[in-house]
Design an enzyme around this catalytic site. Structure first.
Site, PDB file in Angstrom:
ATOM      1  N   TRP A 187       0.848  -1.210   0.000  1.00  0.00           N
ATOM      2  CA  TRP A 187       0.000   0.000   0.000  1.00  0.00           C
ATOM      3  C   TRP A 187       0.880   1.255   0.000  1.00  0.00           C
ATOM      4  CZ3 TRP A 187      -4.947   2.194   0.580  1.00  0.00           C
ATOM      5  CH2 TRP A 187      -5.008   3.426   1.224  1.00  0.00           C
ATOM      6  N   HIS A 188       1.994   1.174   0.747  1.00  0.00           N
ATOM      7  CA  HIS A 188       2.851   2.350   0.865  1.00  0.00           C
ATOM      8  C   HIS A 188       3.782   2.530  -0.326  1.00  0.00           C
ATOM      9  CE1 HIS A 188       1.632   1.780   5.140  1.00  0.00           C
ATOM     10  NE2 HIS A 188       1.500   3.075   5.041  1.00  0.00           N
ATOM     11  N   GLY A 189       4.065   1.472  -1.055  1.00  0.00           N
ATOM     12  CA  GLY A 189       4.943   1.623  -2.218  1.00  0.00           C
ATOM     13  C   GLY A 189       5.748   0.368  -2.458  1.00  0.00           C
ATOM     14  N   TYR A 215       1.704  11.538   4.336  1.00  0.00           N
ATOM     15  CA  TYR A 215       0.972  10.402   3.824  1.00  0.00           C
ATOM     16  C   TYR A 215       0.522  10.586   2.382  1.00  0.00           C
ATOM     17  CZ  TYR A 215      -0.489   5.916   5.426  1.00  0.00           C
ATOM     18  OH  TYR A 215      -0.558   4.570   5.628  1.00  0.00           O
TER      19      TYR A 215
END
Lengths: 463, 82
Positions: free
Chosen positions: A317-319, A460
């Site tokens: 999700w974050h990368g 974020y």
């Protein structure tokens, strides 16, 4: 357009509220249309590409949902939609290499949740406006919260009264101002400290490394929770209740507890749509074959596998950086140790020790999360363990002031009431107390606006 | 209703290794000492096995209190009987 920038505060926000108030004079449906238009404008300001992707995704999902309505196999429609969503996410986040369209992760996850609910018989919306506003409401696009279909959708599909309520405007403004203060007064000043320390990871010694790690964990918390308060406030101003995304996470007494308090809406989404279905399938499969519910194989299959898959999803999700994958692995390890300890009925630690131990785990993982490369993370963790030298206490008063500021921020984290509590106190106040709250929040807003000049982005945003 | 509540209480006691655990229909899962979301999944699967039922994603998402789980068992049993 971050919420803590002058173009938003002096331009978009007054336009958003004034337009909603004027439309409210005609009808609730007019307010919805205005909010949808404002949300699309918000995307367009980010980039025309963001608007095109958001509008295309929302329209495509609505058509898919209409198709599901009359189909004997709604699950297949949902599966097609989810495959397309995952491909879009993967393509935009991992393959193109550029900045993904604004809010892509958030509106995609919200819509995946909707598809999954509808595949099991949840009511399909009749009006496109209601659905589009639910999926693309702009306060939720930058950093959530991810809306839950069952709880979030009804307030978008019901008929609205029209005029904005003064009580909602007051509560929403209070949320927004408190969030703004968290962001610009508490989080942003830590950004240069953190950036400078991480850039010199190879030369950090023991105390500066701990200082950098502590500063980053506090920056992340105040930045993200400040943003969430602002998003909740914007929703509240127009009468919408957005879910809380934080519940004092650094006061958690275990890593399991931590994940129930940090980015609650994402954790809940992944628990509901990934972890729980996977775990239940494995458990049902084992039960159907008469396998026992205890032992190492049960723990591996029903606990370790679903937790690892879920934390991998959190990481992705974050990368696509390796640091995120290692962050996910670290938390998988912490969670499994925590679960194993519970299953083995290990003794519970006293509150202060359990809070400290949990925070220590979170702190170490956050260093890996913040680092740009694994070697950089390794150097800072090495420094925190004293392997790059202990160094000496600085005689510079600024270093002591920085340390005192970090201590003060920990005091806020552990002692201050939640934003919702402060807003509730302010809303209940009457007479002179109410005037006092009004003046206080007015001063706070002024301070926030003055401080926000030159502020950076929300951490974020990139996710 | 009383029988189902007794069964659910038994499942929760075994799950949490606490034979003195007392719950009512109004007890919120989150308020039970030592509770976490994984316990809910395990409890739901145990209830499914006990009553030979299968719950949906939507059903589980709305379980907040012990009473919600008991009601769900009654609802599913009624559907199955019909």
């Amino acid at each position: 357009m971050p919420f803590s920038t002058l173009p938003f505060l002096a331009g978009f926000l007054p336009l958003f509220i004034t337009g909603a108030a004027l439309c409210g004079r005609f009808s609730g449906q007019a307010v919805k249309l205005w909010l949808l238009a404002a949300s699309m404008l918000f995307c367009w300001i980010a980039s025309p590409w963001s608007l095109a992707v958001a509008a295309g995704s929302i329209a495509g999902h609505f058509l898919l949902l209409r198709g599901m309505a009359g189909s004997p196999c709604p699950g297949r429609w949902a599966a097609c939609g989810i495959v397309a969503d995952v491909m879009l996410l993967a393509g935009c986040k991992f393959l193109t290499g550029g900045t993904p369209p604004l809010g892509l992760s958030f509106f995609t996850f919200t819509q995946i949740g909707y598809l999954l609910f509808c595949a099991q018989g949840f009511e399909i919306p009749r009006r496109f406006t209601d659905y589009a506003l639910f999926a693309g409401f702009f306060p939720c696009l930058l950093a959530g919260p991810v809306l839950n279909t069952r709880e979030g959708l009804p307030q978008f599909t019901t008929d609205w009264a029209g005029p904005l309520q003064p009580d909602n405007l007051w509560r929403g403004s209070a949320f927004f101002v408190l969030g703004l203060l968290k962001k610009v007064l508490l989080a942003d000043p830590l950004a240069p400290v953190v950036a400078s320390a991480f850039a010199q990871a190879d030369s950090l010694t023991l105390l500066p490394a701990w200082h950098a790690a502590a500063a980053y964990s506090l920056q992340l918390y105040f930045d993200f929770s400040g943003y969430t308060d602002m998003a909740i406030g914007l929703g509240c101003m127009v009468g919408l209740t957005l879910p809380d995304n934080f519940d004092q996470p650094y006061r958690a007494r275990s890593v399991i507890d931590y994940w129930q308090r940090w980015h609650i809406s994402l954790t809940r989404f992944l628990m509901t749509h990934l972890h729980a279905p996977l775990t239940m399938r494995i458990m049902r499969w084992r039960r159907s074959r008469g396998r026992c519910t205890g032992g190492l194989s049960a723990f591996t299959l029903t606990m370790a596998l679903p937790v690892a898959v879920t934390m991998l999803a959190v990481a992705l999700w974050h990368g696509d950086r390796w640091t995120y994958i290692v962050f996910g692995l670290l938390h998988t390890g912490f969670l499994l140790i925590n679960h194993a300890w519970r299953q083995a009925r290990g003794p519970a630690l006293p509150a202060t020790q359990s809070i400290a131990l949990t925070y220590l785990c979170v702190l170490f993982a956050s260093v890996v999360f913040r680092a740009e490369t694994l070697p950089q993370a390794g150097m800072i963790l090495d420094a925190m363990l004293g392997r790059q030298g202990v160094g000496h206490l600085s005689s510079d008063p600024r270093a002591w002031a920085d340390a005192a500021w970090i201590a003060a921020l920990y005091g806020i984290v552990h002692l201050a009431p939640a934003t919702r509590q402060i807003v509730a106190w302010a809303a209940q106040a009457g007479g002179a107390q109410a005037r006092g709250w009004g003046i206080t929040l007015g001063c706070a807003a002024t301070l926030g606006i003055l401080a926000c000049c030159g502020t950076g982005e929300f951490l974020y945003f990139r996710f | 209703m009383v029988d189902v509540l007794a069964d659910v209480t038994g499942i929760l006691r075994d799950l949490l290794h606490d034979q003195n655990l007392q719950v009512t229909l109004q007890t919120r899962f989150g308020d039970i000492a030592g509770w976490d979301s994984m316990d809910l999944i395990t409890a739901v699967v145990e209830v499914e096995c006990l009553y030979d039922l299968q719950f949906d994603l939507q059903d589980i998402d709305r379980l907040v209190t012990v009473g919600d789980l008991v009601d769900l068992v009654f609802f599913k049993r009624t559907l199955t009987a019909a």
